[in-house]
Design a protein around this motif. Structure first.
Motif, PDB file in Angstrom:
ATOM      1  N   ASN A 146      10.948  -0.175   1.319  1.00  0.00           N
ATOM      2  CA  ASN A 146      11.072  -0.779  -0.014  1.00  0.00           C
ATOM      3  C   ASN A 146       9.729  -0.933  -0.723  1.00  0.00           C
ATOM      4  OD1 ASN A 146      12.926  -1.661  -2.013  1.00  0.00           O
ATOM      5  ND2 ASN A 146      12.445  -3.801  -1.597  1.00  0.00           N
ATOM      6  N   ILE A 147       8.757  -0.141  -0.342  1.00  0.00           N
ATOM      7  CA  ILE A 147       7.520  -0.055  -1.113  1.00  0.00           C
ATOM      8  C   ILE A 147       7.782   0.802  -2.349  1.00  0.00           C
ATOM      9  CG2 ILE A 147       5.139   0.794  -1.092  1.00  0.00           C
ATOM     10  CD1 ILE A 147       5.087   0.119   1.918  1.00  0.00           C
ATOM     11  N   ILE A 148       8.561   1.853  -2.157  1.00  0.00           N
ATOM     12  CA  ILE A 148       9.126   2.600  -3.282  1.00  0.00           C
ATOM     13  C   ILE A 148      10.491   1.994  -3.562  1.00  0.00           C
ATOM     14  CG2 ILE A 148      10.002   4.838  -4.052  1.00  0.00           C
ATOM     15  CD1 ILE A 148       7.856   6.163  -2.356  1.00  0.00           C
TER      16      ILE A 148
ATOM     17  N   ALA B 109       5.250  11.948  -1.809  1.00  0.00           N
ATOM     18  CA  ALA B 109       5.449  10.516  -1.574  1.00  0.00           C
ATOM     19  C   ALA B 109       6.022  10.305  -0.183  1.00  0.00           C
ATOM     20  CB  ALA B 109       6.372   9.927  -2.631  1.00  0.00           C
ATOM     21  N   SER B 110       5.788   9.136   0.362  1.00  0.00           N
ATOM     22  CA  SER B 110       6.162   8.840   1.750  1.00  0.00           C
ATOM     23  C   SER B 110       7.609   8.385   1.866  1.00  0.00           C
ATOM     24  CB  SER B 110       5.231   7.759   2.301  1.00  0.00           C
ATOM     25  OG  SER B 110       5.722   7.235   3.511  1.00  0.00           O
ATOM     26  N   ALA B 111       8.356   9.039   2.779  1.00  0.00           N
ATOM     27  CA  ALA B 111       9.717   8.609   3.063  1.00  0.00           C
ATOM     28  C   ALA B 111       9.718   7.220   3.711  1.00  0.00           C
ATOM     29  CB  ALA B 111      10.413   9.617   3.980  1.00  0.00           C
ATOM     30  N   ASP B 112       8.696   6.907   4.484  1.00  0.00           N
ATOM     31  CA  ASP B 112       8.583   5.562   5.072  1.00  0.00           C
ATOM     32  C   ASP B 112       8.443   4.505   3.982  1.00  0.00           C
ATOM     33  OD1 ASP B 112       8.882   6.112   7.748  1.00  0.00           O
ATOM     34  OD2 ASP B 112       6.741   6.404   8.106  1.00  0.00           O
ATOM     35  N   ASP B 113       7.676   4.813   2.944  1.00  0.00           N
ATOM     36  CA  ASP B 113       7.531   3.860   1.838  1.00  0.00           C
ATOM     37  C   ASP B 113       8.874   3.587   1.177  1.00  0.00           C
ATOM     38  OD1 ASP B 113       4.848   3.703   2.309  1.00  0.00           O
ATOM     39  OD2 ASP B 113       4.214   4.822   0.535  1.00  0.00           O
ATOM     40  N   TYR B 114       9.710   4.612   1.092  1.00  0.00           N
ATOM     41  CA  TYR B 114      11.054   4.412   0.539  1.00  0.00           C
ATOM     42  C   TYR B 114      11.868   3.506   1.453  1.00  0.00           C
ATOM     43  CZ  TYR B 114      15.905   5.379  -0.701  1.00  0.00           C
ATOM     44  OH  TYR B 114      17.243   5.236  -1.037  1.00  0.00           O
TER      45      TYR B 114
ATOM     46  N   MET C 298       0.846  -1.192   0.000  1.00  0.00           N
ATOM     47  CA  MET C 298       0.000   0.000   0.000  1.00  0.00           C
ATOM     48  C   MET C 298       0.882   1.242   0.000  1.00  0.00           C
ATOM     49  SD  MET C 298      -3.052   1.061   2.627  1.00  0.00           S
ATOM     50  CE  MET C 298      -1.995   1.551   3.973  1.00  0.00           C
ATOM     51  N   THR C 299       0.737   2.085  -1.000  1.00  0.00           N
ATOM     52  CA  THR C 299       1.574   3.278  -1.105  1.00  0.00           C
ATOM     53  C   THR C 299       0.793   4.516  -0.669  1.00  0.00           C
ATOM     54  OG1 THR C 299       0.936   3.668  -3.414  1.00  0.00           O
ATOM     55  CG2 THR C 299       2.850   2.278  -3.029  1.00  0.00           C
ATOM     56  N   LYS C 300       1.528   5.459  -0.110  1.00  0.00           N
ATOM     57  CA  LYS C 300       0.922   6.697   0.367  1.00  0.00           C
ATOM     58  C   LYS C 300       1.394   7.839  -0.525  1.00  0.00           C
ATOM     59  CE  LYS C 300       0.442   7.142   4.780  1.00  0.00           C
ATOM     60  NZ  LYS C 300       0.716   7.377   6.219  1.00  0.00           N
ATOM     61  N   ILE C 301       0.527   8.308  -1.402  1.00  0.00           N
ATOM     62  CA  ILE C 301       0.802   9.421  -2.312  1.00  0.00           C
ATOM     63  C   ILE C 301      -0.255  10.479  -2.054  1.00  0.00           C
ATOM     64  CG2 ILE C 301       1.011  10.141  -4.719  1.00  0.00           C
ATOM     65  CD1 ILE C 301       3.223   8.257  -3.848  1.00  0.00           C
ATOM     66  N   LEU C 302       0.150  11.632  -1.517  1.00  0.00           N
ATOM     67  CA  LEU C 302      -0.797  12.614  -1.008  1.00  0.00           C
ATOM     68  C   LEU C 302      -0.709  13.949  -1.748  1.00  0.00           C
ATOM     69  CD1 LEU C 302      -0.342  12.042   2.837  1.00  0.00           C
ATOM     70  CD2 LEU C 302      -1.978  10.951   1.286  1.00  0.00           C
ATOM     71  N   PRO C 303      -1.811  14.723  -1.744  1.00  0.00           N
ATOM     72  CA  PRO C 303      -1.739  16.097  -2.239  1.00  0.00           C
ATOM     73  C   PRO C 303      -0.986  16.962  -1.234  1.00  0.00           C
ATOM     74  CG  PRO C 303      -3.899  15.671  -1.298  1.00  0.00           C
ATOM     75  CD  PRO C 303      -3.155  14.355  -1.266  1.00  0.00           C
ATOM     76  N   PHE C 304      -0.523  18.119  -1.661  1.00  0.00           N
ATOM     77  CA  PHE C 304       0.195  19.022  -0.754  1.00  0.00           C
ATOM     78  C   PHE C 304      -0.034  20.468  -1.178  1.00  0.00           C
ATOM     79  CE2 PHE C 304       3.070  18.403  -4.246  1.00  0.00           C
ATOM     80  CZ  PHE C 304       3.844  19.563  -4.339  1.00  0.00           C
ATOM     81  N   LYS C 305       0.271  21.400  -0.269  1.00  0.00           N
ATOM     82  CA  LYS C 305       0.116  22.831  -0.533  1.00  0.00           C
ATOM     83  C   LYS C 305       1.431  23.363  -1.111  1.00  0.00           C
ATOM     84  CE  LYS C 305      -3.154  23.472   3.299  1.00  0.00           C
ATOM     85  NZ  LYS C 305      -3.405  24.198   4.569  1.00  0.00           N
ATOM     86  N   ALA C 306       1.496  23.424  -2.398  1.00  0.00           N
ATOM     87  CA  ALA C 306       2.730  23.847  -3.057  1.00  0.00           C
ATOM     88  C   ALA C 306       2.934  25.353  -2.928  1.00  0.00           C
ATOM     89  CB  ALA C 306       2.703  23.462  -4.532  1.00  0.00           C
ATOM     90  N   VAL C 307       4.196  25.751  -2.863  1.00  0.00           N
ATOM     91  CA  VAL C 307       4.587  27.123  -3.185  1.00  0.00           C
ATOM     92  C   VAL C 307       4.920  27.110  -4.667  1.00  0.00           C
ATOM     93  CG1 VAL C 307       6.312  28.926  -2.834  1.00  0.00           C
ATOM     94  CG2 VAL C 307       5.448  27.612  -0.877  1.00  0.00           C
TER      95      VAL C 307
ATOM     96  N   MET D 177      -1.938   0.170  -4.720  1.00  0.00           N
ATOM     97  CA  MET D 177      -0.720  -0.310  -5.384  1.00  0.00           C
ATOM     98  C   MET D 177       0.264  -0.823  -4.348  1.00  0.00           C
ATOM     99  SD  MET D 177      -0.265   2.752  -8.194  1.00  0.00           S
ATOM    100  CE  MET D 177      -1.701   3.348  -9.121  1.00  0.00           C
ATOM    101  N   GLU D 178       0.801  -2.007  -4.579  1.00  0.00           N
ATOM    102  CA  GLU D 178       1.710  -2.624  -3.616  1.00  0.00           C
ATOM    103  C   GLU D 178       3.096  -1.999  -3.654  1.00  0.00           C
ATOM    104  OE1 GLU D 178       1.835  -6.802  -4.236  1.00  0.00           O
ATOM    105  OE2 GLU D 178      -0.274  -7.112  -3.744  1.00  0.00           O
TER     106      GLU D 178
END
Length: 411
Positions: free
Chosen positions: A115-117, A107-112, A1-10, A200-201
Protein backbone atom coordinates in the motif's frame (compact mmCIF):
# COMPACT_ATOMS: atom_id res chain seq x y z
CA UNK A 1 9.88 5.03 0.50
CA UNK A 2 8.99 4.18 -3.10
CA UNK A 3 11.11 2.23 -5.54
CA UNK A 4 10.91 3.66 -9.08
CA UNK A 5 13.72 2.36 -11.29
CA UNK A 6 15.03 2.76 -14.85
CA UNK A 7 14.76 -0.29 -17.12
CA UNK A 8 15.99 -1.60 -20.48
CA UNK A 9 12.98 -1.08 -22.71
CA UNK A 10 12.23 -2.87 -25.94
CA UNK A 11 11.02 -0.13 -28.25
CA UNK A 12 10.54 0.71 -31.93
CA UNK A 13 13.53 1.69 -34.02
CA UNK A 14 13.32 5.41 -34.69
CA UNK A 15 11.83 5.20 -38.25
CA UNK A 16 8.94 3.02 -37.08
CA UNK A 17 7.85 4.75 -33.86
CA UNK A 18 4.90 6.71 -35.24
CA UNK A 19 3.67 3.72 -37.24
CA UNK A 20 3.99 1.23 -34.37
CA UNK A 21 2.29 3.33 -31.66
CA UNK A 22 -1.43 2.63 -31.33
CA UNK A 23 -4.30 3.68 -29.13
CA UNK A 24 -5.91 1.16 -26.81
CA UNK A 25 -7.46 -1.71 -28.78
CA UNK A 26 -10.94 -0.92 -27.39
CA UNK A 27 -10.65 2.66 -28.60
CA UNK A 28 -11.01 1.72 -32.28
CA UNK A 29 -14.34 1.11 -33.95
CA UNK A 30 -14.61 -1.85 -36.32
CA UNK A 31 -13.93 0.07 -39.54
CA UNK A 32 -10.98 2.01 -38.12
CA UNK A 33 -9.44 -1.15 -36.69
CA UNK A 34 -9.76 -2.94 -40.03
CA UNK A 35 -8.13 -0.01 -41.84
CA UNK A 36 -5.21 0.08 -39.41
CA UNK A 37 -4.60 -3.65 -39.77
CA UNK A 38 -4.94 -3.63 -43.55
CA UNK A 39 -2.85 -0.59 -44.41
CA UNK A 40 -0.27 -0.33 -41.60
CA UNK A 41 1.87 -3.49 -41.28
CA UNK A 42 3.90 -1.91 -38.46
CA UNK A 43 0.99 -1.15 -36.13
CA UNK A 44 1.21 -2.66 -32.66
CA UNK A 45 -2.38 -3.76 -33.28
CA UNK A 46 -0.97 -6.65 -35.34
CA UNK A 47 0.68 -7.99 -32.19
CA UNK A 48 -2.37 -7.79 -29.94
CA UNK A 49 -4.72 -8.99 -32.69
CA UNK A 50 -2.65 -11.92 -34.04
CA UNK A 51 -5.57 -13.73 -35.66
CA UNK A 52 -5.83 -11.05 -38.35
CA UNK A 53 -2.90 -12.64 -40.17
CA UNK A 54 -5.04 -15.75 -40.73
CA UNK A 55 -8.40 -13.94 -40.96
CA UNK A 56 -9.54 -15.98 -37.98
CA UNK A 57 -10.78 -15.05 -34.50
CA UNK A 58 -8.59 -16.65 -31.83
CA UNK A 59 -9.18 -16.70 -28.08
CA UNK A 60 -7.82 -18.10 -24.83
CA UNK A 61 -4.24 -19.18 -24.26
CA UNK A 62 -3.72 -19.86 -27.97
CA UNK A 63 -4.23 -16.13 -28.59
CA UNK A 64 -1.70 -15.32 -25.87
CA UNK A 65 0.85 -17.60 -27.55
CA UNK A 66 0.24 -15.98 -30.93
CA UNK A 67 0.64 -12.50 -29.42
CA UNK A 68 4.04 -13.69 -28.27
CA UNK A 69 4.83 -14.96 -31.78
CA UNK A 70 3.89 -11.67 -33.46
CA UNK A 71 6.01 -9.80 -30.91
CA UNK A 72 9.03 -12.00 -31.67
CA UNK A 73 8.54 -11.37 -35.39
CA UNK A 74 8.72 -7.59 -34.80
CA UNK A 75 12.01 -8.19 -32.94
CA UNK A 76 13.37 -10.46 -35.68
CA UNK A 77 12.51 -7.88 -38.34
CA UNK A 78 14.31 -5.14 -36.35
CA UNK A 79 11.12 -3.13 -36.01
CA UNK A 80 11.77 -3.38 -32.27
CA UNK A 81 15.18 -2.89 -30.66
CA UNK A 82 16.42 -3.75 -27.15
CA UNK A 83 17.87 -0.93 -25.04
CA UNK A 84 21.44 -1.69 -23.99
CA UNK A 85 21.30 0.19 -20.67
CA UNK A 86 18.66 0.96 -18.10
CA UNK A 87 16.94 4.29 -18.76
CA UNK A 88 14.10 6.46 -17.67
CA UNK A 89 11.94 7.65 -20.58
CA UNK A 90 10.38 11.11 -20.68
CA UNK A 91 7.13 10.99 -22.63
CA UNK A 92 5.31 14.17 -23.67
CA UNK A 93 1.91 14.45 -25.31
CA UNK A 94 0.71 17.76 -26.74
CA UNK A 95 -2.90 18.11 -27.88
CA UNK A 96 -5.15 21.02 -28.75
CA UNK A 97 -6.62 20.93 -25.23
CA UNK A 98 -3.59 20.32 -23.04
CA UNK A 99 -0.02 19.13 -22.69
CA UNK A 100 1.37 16.58 -20.27
CA UNK A 101 4.79 15.17 -19.61
CA UNK A 102 5.92 12.33 -17.37
CA UNK A 103 8.45 9.55 -16.79
CA UNK A 104 8.09 5.95 -17.92
CA UNK A 105 9.80 3.71 -15.36
CA UNK A 106 9.56 0.43 -13.47
CA UNK A 107 7.46 0.50 -10.28
CA UNK A 108 7.69 -2.07 -7.50
CA UNK A 109 5.05 -4.77 -7.15
CA UNK A 110 5.99 -4.95 -3.45
CA UNK A 111 5.13 -1.26 -3.09
CA UNK A 112 1.70 -2.04 -4.50
CA UNK A 113 1.18 -4.97 -2.12
CA UNK A 114 2.34 -2.90 0.89
CA UNK A 115 0.00 0.00 0.00
CA UNK A 116 2.86 2.38 -0.71
CA UNK A 117 1.34 2.58 -4.17
CA UNK A 118 -2.25 3.32 -3.24
CA UNK A 119 -5.47 2.49 -5.07
CA UNK A 120 -8.94 4.01 -5.05
CA UNK A 121 -10.86 1.45 -7.14
CA UNK A 122 -11.91 -2.15 -6.60
CA UNK A 123 -10.67 -4.77 -9.03
CA UNK A 124 -12.44 -7.90 -10.31
CA UNK A 125 -10.65 -11.13 -9.38
CA UNK A 126 -11.21 -13.00 -12.65
CA UNK A 127 -9.90 -10.04 -14.67
CA UNK A 128 -6.79 -9.91 -12.48
CA UNK A 129 -6.16 -13.63 -13.08
CA UNK A 130 -6.82 -13.37 -16.82
CA UNK A 131 -4.34 -10.53 -17.32
CA UNK A 132 -1.79 -12.22 -15.05
CA UNK A 133 -1.98 -15.33 -17.26
CA UNK A 134 -1.66 -13.12 -20.35
CA UNK A 135 1.48 -11.44 -18.99
CA UNK A 136 2.99 -14.80 -18.06
CA UNK A 137 2.55 -16.20 -21.58
CA UNK A 138 3.47 -13.15 -23.68
CA UNK A 139 6.37 -12.14 -21.41
CA UNK A 140 5.98 -8.38 -21.77
CA UNK A 141 3.85 -5.40 -20.80
CA UNK A 142 3.22 -2.43 -23.07
CA UNK A 143 0.50 -0.50 -21.20
CA UNK A 144 1.98 1.55 -18.35
CA UNK A 145 0.05 2.04 -15.13
CA UNK A 146 -0.60 5.76 -14.61
CA UNK A 147 0.85 6.87 -11.26
CA UNK A 148 0.86 10.36 -9.80
CA UNK A 149 3.26 12.06 -7.39
CA UNK A 150 3.67 15.52 -5.81
CA UNK A 151 5.45 18.20 -7.82
CA UNK A 152 9.22 17.80 -7.43
CA UNK A 153 11.57 20.53 -8.61
CA UNK A 154 14.66 18.29 -8.87
CA UNK A 155 12.91 15.78 -11.12
CA UNK A 156 11.30 18.56 -13.14
CA UNK A 157 14.66 20.27 -13.65
CA UNK A 158 16.27 17.06 -14.91
CA UNK A 159 13.36 16.57 -17.28
CA UNK A 160 13.59 20.14 -18.60
CA UNK A 161 17.32 19.79 -19.30
CA UNK A 162 16.80 16.50 -21.13
CA UNK A 163 13.96 17.93 -23.21
CA UNK A 164 16.27 20.60 -24.62
CA UNK A 165 17.93 17.85 -26.65
CA UNK A 166 16.61 16.17 -29.76
CA UNK A 167 13.90 13.64 -28.81
CA UNK A 168 14.35 9.98 -29.58
CA UNK A 169 10.87 10.02 -31.12
CA UNK A 170 8.72 12.86 -32.42
CA UNK A 171 5.55 12.17 -34.41
CA UNK A 172 2.01 13.41 -34.95
CA UNK A 173 -1.18 11.36 -34.87
CA UNK A 174 -4.47 11.67 -36.73
CA UNK A 175 -6.23 13.09 -33.66
CA UNK A 176 -3.83 16.07 -33.77
CA UNK A 177 -1.54 15.04 -30.94
CA UNK A 178 2.24 15.45 -30.96
CA UNK A 179 4.16 12.69 -29.18
CA UNK A 180 7.78 13.01 -28.08
CA UNK A 181 10.06 10.69 -26.14
CA UNK A 182 13.52 11.26 -24.65
CA UNK A 183 15.88 8.92 -22.77
CA UNK A 184 17.70 9.56 -19.48
CA UNK A 185 20.40 6.92 -19.19
CA UNK A 186 23.46 8.48 -17.51
CA UNK A 187 24.03 7.11 -14.02
CA UNK A 188 24.22 10.51 -12.32
CA UNK A 189 20.76 11.59 -13.57
CA UNK A 190 19.08 8.21 -13.09
CA UNK A 191 20.51 8.06 -9.57
CA UNK A 192 19.06 11.48 -8.73
CA UNK A 193 15.62 10.53 -10.04
CA UNK A 194 15.58 7.24 -8.15
CA UNK A 195 16.71 9.04 -4.99
CA UNK A 196 13.93 11.64 -5.24
CA UNK A 197 11.27 8.95 -5.61
CA UNK A 198 12.74 7.08 -2.64
CA UNK A 199 11.99 10.13 -0.50
CA UNK A 200 8.27 9.90 -1.31
CA UNK A 201 6.20 8.00 1.24
CA UNK A 202 3.47 7.04 -1.21
CA UNK A 203 2.25 7.23 -4.79
CA UNK A 204 -1.28 6.96 -6.14
CA UNK A 205 -2.70 4.94 -9.00
CA UNK A 206 -4.60 7.25 -11.31
CA UNK A 207 -5.42 4.64 -13.95
CA UNK A 208 -4.53 0.95 -14.29
CA UNK A 209 -5.80 -0.76 -11.14
CA UNK A 210 -6.24 -4.14 -12.84
CA UNK A 211 -2.81 -3.95 -14.48
CA UNK A 212 -1.23 -3.22 -11.09
CA UNK A 213 -3.08 -6.05 -9.36
CA UNK A 214 -2.24 -8.51 -12.16
CA UNK A 215 1.43 -7.54 -12.04
CA UNK A 216 1.49 -8.21 -8.30
CA UNK A 217 -0.11 -11.64 -8.85
CA UNK A 218 2.53 -12.44 -11.47
CA UNK A 219 5.32 -11.34 -9.13
CA UNK A 220 3.91 -13.43 -6.28
CA UNK A 221 3.55 -16.54 -8.44
CA UNK A 222 6.98 -16.12 -10.05
CA UNK A 223 8.86 -15.70 -6.78
CA UNK A 224 7.14 -18.78 -5.32
CA UNK A 225 8.39 -20.83 -8.27
CA UNK A 226 11.92 -19.40 -8.18
CA UNK A 227 14.12 -20.98 -5.47
CA UNK A 228 16.84 -18.41 -6.25
CA UNK A 229 14.59 -15.37 -5.97
CA UNK A 230 16.52 -12.19 -5.09
CA UNK A 231 13.94 -9.42 -5.50
CA UNK A 232 15.82 -7.88 -8.42
CA UNK A 233 14.14 -9.98 -11.12
CA UNK A 234 12.10 -8.10 -13.72
CA UNK A 235 8.88 -9.79 -12.59
CA UNK A 236 9.13 -7.81 -9.34
CA UNK A 237 8.30 -4.60 -11.20
CA UNK A 238 5.73 -3.28 -13.64
CA UNK A 239 5.92 -0.48 -16.20
CA UNK A 240 4.41 2.83 -15.09
CA UNK A 241 3.99 6.36 -16.38
CA UNK A 242 4.51 8.85 -13.55
CA UNK A 243 3.19 12.40 -13.78
CA UNK A 244 2.78 15.13 -11.19
CA UNK A 245 -0.57 15.64 -9.51
CA UNK A 246 -0.84 19.07 -11.10
CA UNK A 247 -0.54 17.49 -14.58
CA UNK A 248 -3.31 14.95 -14.07
CA UNK A 249 -6.58 15.65 -15.87
CA UNK A 250 -9.62 14.18 -14.13
CA UNK A 251 -13.04 14.06 -15.78
CA UNK A 252 -16.31 12.54 -14.65
CA UNK A 253 -18.50 9.90 -16.27
CA UNK A 254 -22.13 10.79 -17.00
CA UNK A 255 -24.69 8.08 -16.30
CA UNK A 256 -27.41 6.94 -18.73
CA UNK A 257 -30.26 4.74 -17.46
CA UNK A 258 -32.56 2.76 -19.78
CA UNK A 259 -35.78 3.04 -17.70
CA UNK A 260 -37.24 4.54 -14.52
CA UNK A 261 -37.65 1.16 -12.80
CA UNK A 262 -41.45 1.19 -13.25
CA UNK A 263 -41.95 4.77 -11.98
CA UNK A 264 -43.78 7.44 -13.91
CA UNK A 265 -42.00 10.75 -14.45
CA UNK A 266 -44.06 12.37 -11.68
CA UNK A 267 -43.45 9.52 -9.22
CA UNK A 268 -39.74 9.63 -9.96
CA UNK A 269 -39.49 13.37 -9.29
CA UNK A 270 -41.37 12.99 -6.02
CA UNK A 271 -38.96 10.26 -4.89
CA UNK A 272 -36.00 12.49 -5.75
CA UNK A 273 -37.46 15.33 -3.72
CA UNK A 274 -36.60 13.60 -0.44
CA UNK A 275 -32.86 14.13 -0.95
CA UNK A 276 -32.63 16.89 -3.58
CA UNK A 277 -33.99 20.33 -4.26
CA UNK A 278 -35.17 20.15 -7.86
CA UNK A 279 -35.37 22.96 -10.42
CA UNK A 280 -36.69 22.53 -13.96
CA UNK A 281 -34.20 24.15 -16.38
CA UNK A 282 -36.29 23.45 -19.49
CA UNK A 283 -34.36 23.12 -22.76
CA UNK A 284 -31.23 24.87 -21.44
CA UNK A 285 -28.15 22.65 -21.29
CA UNK A 286 -27.55 22.61 -17.55
CA UNK A 287 -24.12 21.74 -16.15
CA UNK A 288 -23.46 21.53 -12.39
CA UNK A 289 -21.37 24.37 -11.00
CA UNK A 290 -20.66 23.02 -7.48
CA UNK A 291 -19.99 19.77 -5.69
CA UNK A 292 -23.17 17.95 -4.64
CA UNK A 293 -25.05 19.53 -7.54
CA UNK A 294 -26.20 17.23 -10.35
CA UNK A 295 -27.70 17.67 -13.78
CA UNK A 296 -30.52 15.43 -14.97
CA UNK A 297 -32.09 15.13 -18.42
CA UNK A 298 -35.57 13.59 -18.42
CA UNK A 299 -38.44 13.67 -20.93
CA UNK A 300 -36.86 16.41 -23.05
CA UNK A 301 -35.98 18.75 -20.17
CA UNK A 302 -32.96 19.46 -18.00
CA UNK A 303 -33.19 19.59 -14.21
CA UNK A 304 -30.76 20.70 -11.53
CA UNK A 305 -30.60 18.52 -8.42
CA UNK A 306 -29.14 20.11 -5.28
CA UNK A 307 -28.35 17.75 -2.42
CA UNK A 308 -30.28 18.64 0.75
CA UNK A 309 -27.31 18.88 3.10
CA UNK A 310 -29.55 19.20 6.14
CA UNK A 311 -30.82 15.70 5.34
CA UNK A 312 -27.60 14.04 4.22
CA UNK A 313 -24.85 13.03 6.64
CA UNK A 314 -21.19 13.11 5.58
CA UNK A 315 -19.30 10.39 7.46
CA UNK A 316 -16.06 9.94 5.48
CA UNK A 317 -14.44 10.98 2.21
CA UNK A 318 -16.43 8.43 0.22
CA UNK A 319 -19.77 9.69 1.52
CA UNK A 320 -19.02 13.15 0.12
CA UNK A 321 -18.05 11.87 -3.35
CA UNK A 322 -20.68 12.88 -5.89
CA UNK A 323 -20.65 9.58 -7.80
CA UNK A 324 -21.29 7.77 -4.51
CA UNK A 325 -24.12 10.14 -3.54
CA UNK A 326 -25.75 9.53 -6.93
CA UNK A 327 -25.43 5.78 -6.43
CA UNK A 328 -26.61 5.66 -2.80
CA UNK A 329 -29.57 8.05 -3.16
CA UNK A 330 -30.80 7.55 -6.75
CA UNK A 331 -29.35 4.67 -8.73
CA UNK A 332 -29.64 1.92 -6.12
CA UNK A 333 -32.74 2.78 -4.04
CA UNK A 334 -34.94 4.40 -6.72
CA UNK A 335 -33.78 3.00 -10.04
CA UNK A 336 -32.86 -0.45 -8.70
CA UNK A 337 -29.29 -0.52 -10.01
CA UNK A 338 -27.21 -2.25 -7.36
CA UNK A 339 -24.38 -3.60 -9.52
CA UNK A 340 -22.79 -0.72 -11.41
CA UNK A 341 -20.44 -3.04 -13.31
CA UNK A 342 -22.85 -5.71 -14.50
CA UNK A 343 -26.30 -4.14 -14.77
CA UNK A 344 -27.19 -3.76 -18.46
CA UNK A 345 -29.57 -0.87 -17.74
CA UNK A 346 -26.75 1.62 -17.12
CA UNK A 347 -24.12 3.02 -19.48
CA UNK A 348 -21.43 5.64 -19.03
CA UNK A 349 -20.21 8.58 -21.12
CA UNK A 350 -16.82 10.17 -20.40
CA UNK A 351 -17.53 13.64 -19.06
CA UNK A 352 -15.19 15.30 -21.52
CA UNK A 353 -17.73 14.39 -24.22
CA UNK A 354 -20.33 17.04 -24.96
CA UNK A 355 -23.56 17.17 -22.97
CA UNK A 356 -25.30 17.01 -26.34
CA UNK A 357 -24.41 13.30 -26.54
CA UNK A 358 -26.28 12.61 -23.31
CA UNK A 359 -29.30 14.57 -24.55
CA UNK A 360 -29.26 12.88 -27.97
CA UNK A 361 -29.19 9.37 -26.54
CA UNK A 362 -32.08 10.08 -24.18
CA UNK A 363 -34.09 11.81 -26.93
CA UNK A 364 -33.59 8.77 -29.18
CA UNK A 365 -35.51 6.61 -26.71
CA UNK A 366 -32.50 4.40 -26.03
CA UNK A 367 -32.36 5.75 -22.47
CA UNK A 368 -34.96 7.25 -20.15
CA UNK A 369 -32.78 9.54 -18.04
CA UNK A 370 -29.22 10.87 -17.87
CA UNK A 371 -27.20 12.31 -14.97
CA UNK A 372 -24.12 14.56 -14.92
CA UNK A 373 -21.85 15.84 -12.15
CA UNK A 374 -18.56 17.63 -11.60
CA UNK A 375 -15.36 15.56 -11.79
CA UNK A 376 -13.70 14.39 -8.59
CA UNK A 377 -10.67 16.39 -7.46
CA UNK A 378 -7.26 14.81 -7.03
CA UNK A 379 -7.36 15.51 -3.27
CA UNK A 380 -10.64 13.55 -3.02
CA UNK A 381 -9.06 10.61 -4.85
CA UNK A 382 -6.03 10.65 -2.56
CA UNK A 383 -8.12 10.92 0.60
CA UNK A 384 -10.27 7.95 -0.40
CA UNK A 385 -7.13 5.91 -1.12
CA UNK A 386 -5.57 6.98 2.21
CA UNK A 387 -8.69 5.81 4.06
CA UNK A 388 -8.53 2.43 2.24
CA UNK A 389 -11.89 3.11 0.64
CA UNK A 390 -12.90 2.52 -2.97
CA UNK A 391 -14.91 4.63 -5.35
CA UNK A 392 -17.94 3.31 -7.24
CA UNK A 393 -17.06 2.08 -10.74
CA UNK A 394 -16.67 4.76 -13.42
CA UNK A 395 -16.15 7.56 -10.91
CA UNK A 396 -13.24 9.06 -12.83
CA UNK A 397 -12.11 9.33 -16.44
CA UNK A 398 -8.43 10.21 -16.26
CA UNK A 399 -6.05 11.52 -18.87
CA UNK A 400 -3.50 11.28 -20.35
CA UNK A 401 -4.26 8.10 -22.31
CA UNK A 402 -1.00 6.70 -23.62
CA UNK A 403 -0.10 5.04 -26.91
CA UNK A 404 0.82 1.36 -26.79
CA UNK A 405 4.06 0.01 -28.24
CA UNK A 406 6.46 2.90 -27.60
CA UNK A 407 8.17 1.26 -24.63
CA UNK A 408 7.83 -2.40 -23.71
CA UNK A 409 8.74 -3.96 -20.39
CA UNK A 410 9.89 -7.58 -20.58
CA UNK A 411 9.53 -10.05 -17.70
Amino acid sequence: MTKILPFKAVRPARPFAGLVASRSYEDYDEDELRAQLEFNPYSFLHIINPGYKFQHEIGGEKRFEMVRNRYLEFLEDNIFIQEKEACYYIYQINSREASCCGIIAAASADDYEQNIIRKHEDTIAHREELFKDYLKVVGFNTEPVLLTYPDNEIIEDLMRKTMQKRPEYEFATSNREIHKLWKICDMESTGKIASEFEKMEKLYIADGHHRSASSWLLAKESREKNPNHTGKESYNFFMSYLITESSLRVYEFSRLIKDLNGHSKEEFLILLDEWFRIENRGKDLYRPSKKHHFSMYLHGEFYSLYLRKTQYRFTDSLSSLDSNILYEKILKPILGIADLRQDKRIEYIPGRNDLIELKTRVDSGEFAVGFGMLPAEIEEIKQIADENLTMPPKSTYIEPKLRSGLTIYEF
